[in-house]
Design an enzyme around this catalytic site. Structure first.
Site: not given
Ligand code: C5P
Length: 232
Positions: A32, A59, A61, A64, A66, A119, A211
Site C-alpha cells: 500500500k 491509497d 482517498k 471531488d 465527479p 476511523t 508497523r
C-alpha cells in the site's frame, strides 16, 4: 478473489521503501502506497514498485466533483495500480464517474474500494460537527451500500465491521481491513484491532498491516507470520 496481506509502506522516501522491499528475496508482497510517499516521490514510485513485480494499493482517498474524479481515476488506471480508493461521502454520482474513469478500453480496471467514515471520526464529531444525525454504524453500512450500488468492489473498514458489511452487501463485496496486530505485538495508536487469524475468521478479504511488519526486527518473518495466520 482476495485473501491477501497488504503491507502499508508508510515510509517518507523512495530510498526507505526500496531498502525495505529489498529484504524480500522470495516473495513479492502486495504493498500500500499512501499520500505522503506518493506526493513526495511522485508517480514514478508506483511504476518502479510495479516493475519489481508487486501489486499496489494506491491509497489516495479521492473526493471531488465527479468530472475531476473521473479524469484523475483515468490517470491512476494508466499507472496500472491494482487497487485504489475514494470517499463514499462524495456521492454515488462521484463513485459511478470514478468507475468510468478507471475502466480501460479493454474493459479491465483496478479494484475500487470506498472509505465510509474515517476511523478517526468519532460518532460525537460526526453528529455534532458534520451534522450527520445517525448512529455511526448505520452511516458506515449505508455508505457501504451506496458504494455497492455505484458498482464499487468493496470498502475499507475495521475488521470488527467486516462481518456486518458482508451481511449487508453480500459475501462478494470486499472488505479491506487495517487495524491488525499480532497477539503479542504493541498496539501503537490503533484502538479497534484484531490479529490476522481473527480477521480471517471474521471474513476480511484483505488485511492491511503496517508497523507490525515494517518496524519488526525481521520484517520478512513478520510478513510470513501474517500470511500463515491469514491466508494459508
Ligand atoms: O501501522 P499500522 O498497521 O497501524 O498501519 C495501518 C495502515 O492502514 C496505515 O497506512 C493507516 O493509515 C491505514 N489505515 C488505518 N485505518 C483506516 C484507514 C487506513 O489504519 N481506517
Amino acid at each position: 478473489m482476495g485473501k491477501d496481506v497488504i503491507i502499508a509502506c508508510d515510509f517518507n522516501s523512495k530510498a526507505e521503501v526500496m531498502e525495505f522491499l529489498d529484504k524480500f528475496k522470495e516473495e513479492k508482497p502486495y504493498v500500500k502506497i499512501g499520500m505522503e510517499l506518493f506526493y513526495g516521490a511522485g508517480p514514478d514510485i508506483v511504476r518502479e514498485i510495479k516493475a519489481r513485480g508487486h501489486k499496489i494499493f494506491l491509497d489516495l482517498k479521492l473526493c471531488d466533483i465527479p468530472n475531476t474524479v473521473k479524469k484523475s481515476m483515468k490517470v491512476l488506471s494508466n499507472l496500472d495500480v491494482d487497487m485504489c480508493n475514494l470517499h463514499a461521502f462524495g456521492t454515488k454520482a462521484m463513485m459511478e464517474a470514478a468507475i468510468e474513469g478507471l475502466t480501460r478500453d479493454d474493459g479491465t480496471r483496478p479494484l475500487l474500494i470506498a472509505v465510509t467514515q474515517l476511523t478517526s471520526t468519532s460518532e460525537e464529531r460526526m453528529q455534532g460537527e458534520l451534522l450527520i444525525n445517525k448512529p455511526i454504524d448505520e452511516v458506515v453500512m449505508h455508505y457501504a451500500k451506496n458504494a455497492m450500488e455505484a458498482g464499487l468492489d468493496g470498502v475499507v473498514c475495521s475488521p470488527l465491521e467486516a462481518g456486518k458489511v458482508h451481511t449487508v452487501c453480500g459475501e462478494g463485496f470486499l472488505t479491506v481491513t487495517p487495524g491488525i496486530r499480532f497477539a503479542d505485538s504493541s498496539v501503537g495508536d490503533q484502538v479497534r484491532i484484531m490479529t490476522p487469524a481473527e480477521a480471517k475468521k471474521i471474513g476480511s478479504d484483505y488485511i492491511v498491516v503496517g508497523r507490525p511488519v515494517t518496524q519488526a526486527e525481521d520484517p520478512v518473518a513478520a510478513y510470513r507470520r501474517c500470511v500463515a495466520e491469514f491466508v494459508d
